[in-house]
Design an enzyme around this catalytic site. Structure first.
Site, mmCIF file in Angstrom:
data_model
loop_
_atom_site.group_PDB
_atom_site.id
_atom_site.type_symbol
_atom_site.label_atom_id
_atom_site.label_comp_id
_atom_site.label_asym_id
_atom_site.label_seq_id
_atom_site.Cartn_x
_atom_site.Cartn_y
_atom_site.Cartn_z
ATOM 1 N N LYS A 1 9.909 -7.844 -35.596
ATOM 2 C CA LYS A 1 10.963 -7.215 -34.498
ATOM 3 C C LYS A 1 11.110 -5.731 -34.573
ATOM 4 O O LYS A 1 10.972 -4.989 -33.644
ATOM 5 C CB LYS A 1 12.221 -8.153 -35.084
ATOM 6 N N ASN A 2 11.260 -5.294 -36.102
ATOM 7 C CA ASN A 2 11.625 -3.968 -36.187
ATOM 8 C C ASN A 2 9.990 -3.076 -35.771
ATOM 9 O O ASN A 2 10.142 -1.587 -35.615
ATOM 10 C CB ASN A 2 12.051 -3.595 -37.229
ATOM 11 N N CYS B 1 28.431 -0.385 -37.062
ATOM 12 C CA CYS B 1 28.105 -1.707 -36.956
ATOM 13 C C CYS B 1 28.457 -2.448 -38.186
ATOM 14 O O CYS B 1 29.005 -1.780 -39.088
ATOM 15 C CB CYS B 1 26.652 -1.944 -36.403
ATOM 16 N N ARG C 1 26.175 3.956 -40.066
ATOM 17 C CA ARG C 1 24.976 4.274 -39.407
ATOM 18 C C ARG C 1 24.687 5.399 -38.415
ATOM 19 O O ARG C 1 24.640 5.143 -37.294
ATOM 20 C CB ARG C 1 24.393 2.957 -38.660
ATOM 21 N N ASP D 1 16.935 -5.563 -46.118
ATOM 22 C CA ASP D 1 17.138 -6.675 -45.223
ATOM 23 C C ASP D 1 16.643 -7.807 -46.009
ATOM 24 O O ASP D 1 17.041 -9.164 -45.316
ATOM 25 C CB ASP D 1 15.985 -6.343 -43.959
ATOM 26 N N ARG E 1 18.992 -12.976 -33.140
ATOM 27 C CA ARG E 1 18.476 -11.568 -32.810
ATOM 28 C C ARG E 1 17.290 -11.288 -33.460
ATOM 29 O O ARG E 1 16.406 -10.448 -33.014
ATOM 30 C CB ARG E 1 19.668 -10.488 -33.327
#
Ligand code: EPU
Length: 442
Positions: free
Chosen positions: A23-24, A119, A124, A310, A402
């Site tokens: 994803k990233n 968030c 961030r 993560d 997500r």
């Protein structure tokens, strides 16, 4: 619609699972694709909400995009970039949208991109992105919650990042690709996704050197040099780590395919210290198993190649039933411990003080009603629920969607007892009953 997972724990996971594209990395490739006029095609693209949001952002700029779920590709036609505004409604939903800033300034010499704001996991900030763009010669104004960047031309510069920020390194790489002269990013992020972005840009015709080290040099090329490309994204190391942890949590045995093991060295070494077995069976496949109580250990999250933030929540889910006391220190985000109170509902004993969590292993977690607070916390709760006694319900599955492609189907392929249900049509909750926790329809 509010979807939830219903999970019956204690099934030992057994089987095989294939990891999707990262994803990233994909999100940044999509932003990079607008640097060149024409049609680029990215392969190994996971079917995720975040990919949909990035498509909307790019379409808002005038690009045409197409997702092919069979082929696992996204096509981006960036022939006409007719708009330079990335709206708050997208950027606030997904921080990675902010990465179009660097690409837009490079391509259009102007960009208006909403500030992402904080968030659930922390403040961030984006100050490094802004300072770096200013160093490249962009004039920046912050107005009404938007960053307005303008540059008649960008000129290479030496940029030092206070923290090796992934997003800032990527945004500055994107901006510097067509700057006049050379740009050096010192204390650059070294994540595999940065290397993949550099490979993407170099395939387009850029000249990016040193990605994967703390010093990246971008030698500016002419805009006309950049061409649209076809590119295959690396596998998702965090998704891979998540399935490794799910197998270990349930004392199971499984094979994980489409994984680059060297992207997970630190995480794997911690799993082995906990008592798991991890063996390479092919260059891109590993076998994971565990048949014993886990050892307690200490973890400090760090930028790559350190322990990934993560996978912090996921590691915590494992350590809740380890033998002894573990300490986890979260050093990247101020507020990435929202899973602590959810794990406590399952009987976990965790004492949190600022960014340290002291975890005293318990014999077994118990099923409970749980709420995902963010993507990785959500995955951690699912893992905890798979290892717990009895039924758990995990709410707010949209967070998990997500970042994990077909999460419950992949877990089912490992033998997990997990079902997605829609709260409006089918309501369950966990209630304690005589003789144990049970499910009740309400
Ligand atoms: N930071 C600043 N100023 C900046 C930029 C960052 O103070 O200008 C701080 C942040 O506040 C944070 C730290 O630096 O405390 C690290 O942030 P970084 O910029 O490295 O993170 P990011 O680019 O916003 C990416 C991933 C995250 C992952 C982090 C760290 C994407 C889309 N997101 O975020 O992934 O946690 O790097 O590895 O690439 C996830 O996938 O669940 C996720 C949150």
């Amino acid at each position: 619609m509010s979807e939830k997972f219903k999970i019956n724990g204690v099934n030992q996971l057994k089987g095989e699972v294939t990891v999707s594209g990262a994803k990233n990395a994909v999100l940044k490739h999509m932003a990079a694709a607008i640097l060149a006029s024409g049609v680029s095609k990215i392969y190994n693209v996971p079917e995720l909400t975040d990919v949909c949001i990035m498509r909307q952002v790019l379409e808002g700029l005038g690009a045409k995009t197409e997702l092919n779920t069979t082929e696992k590709s996204v096509t981006i036609d960036a022939t006409d970039i007719t708009n330079i505004v990335a709206k708050y409604e997208y950027v606030s939903k997904m921080r990675a949208s902010f990465n179009v800033l660097g690409a837009l300034v490079a391509r259009c010499k102007e960009a208006i991109v909403a500030l992402p704001g904080g968030c659930a996991i922390g403040e961030r900030r984006v100050d490094f992105h802004i300072r770096g763009l200013e160093a490249l010669g962009a004039k920046i104004k912050i107005e009404n919650g938007y960053v307005h960047a303008k540059a008649s031309k960008l000129v290479g510069a030496d940029i030092y990042l206070d923290i090796p920020s992934v997003g800032a390194t990527e945004n500055l790489m994107l901006a510097a690709v067509t700057a006049q002269g050379s740009t050096t990013i010192q204390n650059a992020a070294q994540e595999p996704e940065i290397v993949d972005l550099a490979n993407f840009l170099n395939t387009m015709g850029a000249d990016v050197q040193g990605a994967g080290t703390s010093e990246i040099v971008i030698n500016g090329v002419k805009q006309e040099t950049l061409r649209p490309i076809e590119f295959t994204t690396i596998p998702d190391r965090i998704e891979a780590g998540t399935y490794m942890a799910a197998i270990v949590a349930t004392r199971g045995k499984g094979i994980i395919r489409n994984i680059y093991p060297n992207h997970l060295t630190f995480f794997t070494s911690k799993l082995i210290k906990m008592g798991a077995n991890v063996n390479l069976i092919e260059p891109t496949a590993i076998k994971v198993s565990c048949n014993r109580k886990l050892n307690a250990l200490n973890i400090v999250t760090q930028p790559y190649p350190g322990f990934p933030t993560d996978l912090q929540a996921i590691a915590m889910a494992l350590l809740t039933s380890a033998d002894g006391i573990s300490i986890i220190t979260e050093s990247l985000y101020e507020n990435r411990f929202m899973h602590v109170s959810e794990l406590a509902k399952m009987g976990a004993q965790i004492h949190q003080e600022r960014n340290n969590a002291l975890i005293t292993g318990v014999k077994k977690l118990q099923g409970a009603n749980l709420k995902a607070t963010d993507l990785r916390a959500g995955a951690a709760l699912v893992i905890a629920a798979l290892s717990a006694e009895g039924l758990s319900i995990v709410e707010n599955v949209y967070h998990i969607d997500r970042g994990y492609e077909h999460f419950e189907n992949k877990l089912k392929s490992l033998g997990a007892d997990i079902t997605r249900f829609d709260d409006e049509t089918d309501t369950f909750s966990v209630v304690p009953q005589k003789g144990g926790i049970n499910e009740s329809r309400i």
